[in-house]
Design an enzyme around this catalytic site. Structure first.
Site, PDB file in Angstrom:
ATOM      1  N   CYS A   1      57.718 -82.256  18.323  1.00  0.00           N
ATOM      2  CA  CYS A   1      56.290 -82.157  18.621  1.00  0.00           C
ATOM      3  C   CYS A   1      55.612 -83.521  18.469  1.00  0.00           C
ATOM      4  O   CYS A   1      55.834 -84.382  19.311  1.00  0.00           O
ATOM      5  CB  CYS A   1      55.657 -81.067  17.773  1.00  0.00           C
ATOM      6  SG  CYS A   1      54.227 -80.350  18.596  1.00  0.00           S
TER       7      CYS A   1
ATOM      8  N   GLU B   1      62.784 -75.659  14.924  1.00  0.00           N
ATOM      9  CA  GLU B   1      63.037 -75.204  13.547  1.00  0.00           C
ATOM     10  C   GLU B   1      62.631 -73.750  13.327  1.00  0.00           C
ATOM     11  O   GLU B   1      63.040 -73.137  12.344  1.00  0.00           O
ATOM     12  CB  GLU B   1      62.335 -76.126  12.535  1.00  0.00           C
ATOM     13  CG  GLU B   1      60.812 -76.031  12.454  1.00  0.00           C
ATOM     14  CD  GLU B   1      60.093 -76.937  13.447  1.00  0.00           C
ATOM     15  OE1 GLU B   1      60.689 -77.270  14.496  1.00  0.00           O
ATOM     16  OE2 GLU B   1      58.926 -77.292  13.183  1.00  0.00           O
TER      17      GLU B   1
ATOM     18  N   HIS C   1      59.056 -76.521  18.777  1.00  0.00           N
ATOM     19  CA  HIS C   1      59.503 -76.476  17.375  1.00  0.00           C
ATOM     20  C   HIS C   1      60.814 -75.702  17.252  1.00  0.00           C
ATOM     21  O   HIS C   1      60.800 -74.496  16.966  1.00  0.00           O
ATOM     22  CB  HIS C   1      58.429 -75.814  16.507  1.00  0.00           C
ATOM     23  CG  HIS C   1      57.219 -76.666  16.327  1.00  0.00           C
ATOM     24  ND1 HIS C   1      57.096 -77.597  15.324  1.00  0.00           N
ATOM     25  CD2 HIS C   1      56.089 -76.744  17.062  1.00  0.00           C
ATOM     26  CE1 HIS C   1      55.941 -78.209  15.439  1.00  0.00           C
ATOM     27  NE2 HIS C   1      55.303 -77.716  16.475  1.00  0.00           N
TER      28      HIS C   1
HETATM   29  N1  GLN Z   1      48.974 -83.224  17.075  1.00  0.00           N
HETATM   30  C1  GLN Z   1      49.848 -83.016  18.187  1.00  0.00           C
HETATM   31  C2  GLN Z   1      49.241 -82.064  19.207  1.00  0.00           C
HETATM   32  O1  GLN Z   1      48.341 -81.323  18.904  1.00  0.00           O
HETATM   33  C3  GLN Z   1      51.194 -82.527  17.740  1.00  0.00           C
HETATM   34  C4  GLN Z   1      51.174 -81.145  17.176  1.00  0.00           C
HETATM   35  C5  GLN Z   1      52.411 -80.811  16.387  1.00  0.00           C
HETATM   36  O2  GLN Z   1      53.176 -81.692  16.025  1.00  0.00           O
HETATM   37  N2  GLN Z   1      52.598 -79.552  16.062  1.00  0.00           N
HETATM   38  O3  GLN Z   1      49.685 -82.032  20.320  1.00  0.00           O
END
Ligand code: GLN
Length: 553
Positions: free
Chosen positions: A393, A521, A519
């Site tokens: 992310c 994970e 994600h």
């Molecule tokens: N802050 C970034 C976004 O909103 C990444 C979000 C995250 O890592 N979950 O896109």
């Protein structure tokens, strides 16, 4: 994990198991609930799980990881408590929005009903309106497909804010029959060094509070650092009005949380539950679980992975990532040592100094500008030194920033999350996000399909080109820079099915540089490691072997 136990005879009434906690917080109610769920599934029963949290936030999505640890995202996009991660890792139960409710959600629902006039002019009160709402949420689990519904109550018995939840679960046996409900209370039996003995009084008091509320626990799970001898168990049984065999010791596990279900099973918790419910079931099939522990205990390799994030000192903030790295280790028969490093420390001391010697790097998700440059520096180091790297992310967004700045010559390239006026917004707000005002539940959330490009590392790791993964972000790869970054060496390895959103980027001339907008994970299990974590660990093992070889030469 499917059990071979097999249910004997169809049952229509869903039985309820309620798990409460006493004495102190952080006793591991989530782990205990998940372990009970896993054991019952291993005996062939269909289990559903749920957590009720007494705080007023509508969900943990708006809470700082310092306060609450990681926000665990489900397929349906709900942002939930991290205990649900344990439920999914330990069991195959399907989790949905109905699996996690908070006081905030419950009040919101009751107040909305009041505004719609659904209470027909009555005075709306905690009892019965809030408790009715809670009971409805518990009863939602009893769907005819479920043999046993496990409901964990967050917080600690004695908290003011837990009271409506405890009152609600006290009432449930009146409706579904006491014989269809089991109350498990998790408590602490501390060892007092000065006295040289274990103390049962906190447990007596905690059960005393429950009994004042009208709940007589059926099973006590006693967390302890030392073995509880039979005389102490007898004392607890007598004072707490619980049969001796239902006073169960749960000794601290220094080695692995995956020992918890086996330890509870050796104390026959599953037998006690099934006996009380009058359910006949075959023996538990725990072979896979024993294999996990065997692999954890007998690793063939060892690697060290650096986790560079904003909340390095706070393990719960990256809970599922630590677990997934363990799973990768289980799959690769490797002991994975993870060291968390604050990205701000990289800014101060440099990547070379802090990252030399590691076999792999992981940069997790995150929000906010603090420590961003440290993450970009760490990724640059991994890219240049061919250190295996997994970006998640925000970790992927930082990888794109690194490649833009240092390979494509886009000086000052950034995400508009951190610099609205950057000349090169390689990461920018998704279109649908421009009109969003509310913070809660408004990101791109939950399971989204993606298509992978044949021949990439990601496609090889997954063994397929069609995947779904869970998301939680507002910003995305800016498609306008796609060609320029591809020319600089970035491989677009996966996109949304219509090709518009970039989901995975890689580097071709690197042993393992894979960064994903989702994600992974949240979908890794000890019994089925996520391919990207398994891939990172495998690459780290190779790197480690290579560096050992270089050292020998
Ligand atoms: N802050 C970034 C976004 O909103 C990444 C979000 C995250 O890592 N979950 O896109």
């Amino acid at each position: 994990m499917a059990g071979t136990g097999g249910r004997e005879g169809a049952r229509s009434v869903t039985k309820h198991v309620f798990v409460t906690g006493g004495v102190v917080s952080s006793l591991g109610k989530g782990l205990t609930s998940a372990s009970v769920g896993m054991l019952l599934e291993a005996r062939g029963l269909r289990v559903r799980m749920q957590k009720l949290d007494p705080y007023i936030n509508v969900d943990p999505g708006t809470m700082s990881p310092y306060q609450h640890g990681e926000v665990y995202v489900l397929d349906d996009g709900s942002e939930t408590d991290l205990d649900l991660g344990h439920y999914e890792r330990f069991t195959s139960t399907k989790l949905t929005r109905e699996s996690n409710y908070t006081t905030g959600q419950i009040y919101l629902s009751v107040i909305n009903k009041e505004r719609r006039g659904e209470f027909l002019g009555k005075t709306v009160q905690v009892i019965p309106h809030i408790t009715n709402e809670i009971k409805e949420m518990v009863r939602n689990l009893a769907d005819g497909e479920t043999d046993i519904a496990i409901t964990e109550i967050g917080g600690t018995v004695g908290d003011i804010e837990s009271l409506p939840f405890l009152e609600a679960i006290r009432q449930i046996p009146l409706e579904v029959g006491r014989e269809n409900c089991i109350f498990i209370h998790l408590t602490l039996v501390p060892y007092l060094k000065a006295a040289g003995e274990l103390k049962t009084k906190p447990t007596q008091h905690s059960v005393g509070i429950l009994r004042q509320i009208g709940i007589q626990p059926d099973i006590l799970v006693c967390r302890t650092e030392r073995a509880i001898d039979v005389s102490d168990r007898e004392k607890i049984a007598l004072f707490c009005n619980v049969p001796l065999d239902s006073v169960i010791e749960e000794r601290d596990k220094d080695f692995s949380i995956y020992e918890v279900p086996l330890s509870l099973q050796s104390n026959r918790i599953d037998d006690i539950i099934l006996r009380r419910f009058g359910i006949q079931a075959g023996p538990a099939d725990l072979e896979e679980w024993h294999e996990i522990l065997h692999r954890l205990r007998n690793p063939e390799h060892e690697v060290s992975i650096a986790l560079v994030g904003k909340y390095a000192e706070h393990r719960d903030a990256y809970k599922s990532i630590y677990e997934s790295l363990d799973h990768g280790g289980i799959a690769q028969k490797t002991q994975v040592r993870v060291q968390a490093i604050k990205s701000e420390d990289i800014e101060r001391e440099g990547a070379e100094r802090l990252l030399a010697g590691f076999d792999g790097l992981i940069v997790p998700g995150g929000f906010g500008e603090r420590g961003i440059e440290g993450k970009v520096e760490a990724i640059r180091f991994a890219r240049e030194r061919k250190l295996p790297f997994l970006g998640i992310c925000l970790g992927m967004q930082c990888a794109v920033i690194d490649v833009a700045r240092h390979c494509a010559g886009l000086e000052g390239a950034h995400s508009t999350e951190f610099n609205r006026n950057t000349l090169h917004p390689v990461i920018c707000l998704m279109d649908e996000q421009h009109k969003v005002v509310d913070k809660g539940g408004t990101m791109r959330l939950g399971a989204q399909p993606a298509v992978l490009v044949e021949g990439t590392k990601a496609a090889a790791a997954y063994g397929t080109t069609r995947i779904t993964e869970r998301h939680r972000h507002r910003y995305e790869f800016n498609g306008r820079y796609r060609e320029q970054l591809e020319r600089a060496g970035l491989v677009i390895a996966g996109t949304s099915p219509d090709g518009s959103l970039v989901e995975i980027v890689e580097l071709a001339d690197h042993p393992w540089f894979v960064a994903v907008q989702f994600h992974p994970e949240f979908k890794s299990k000890p019994t089925a490691a996520h391919p990207l974590f398994s891939g990172l660990v495998a690459a780290a093992v190779e790197r480690h072997a290579g560096s050992a070889w270089v050292a020998e030469v």
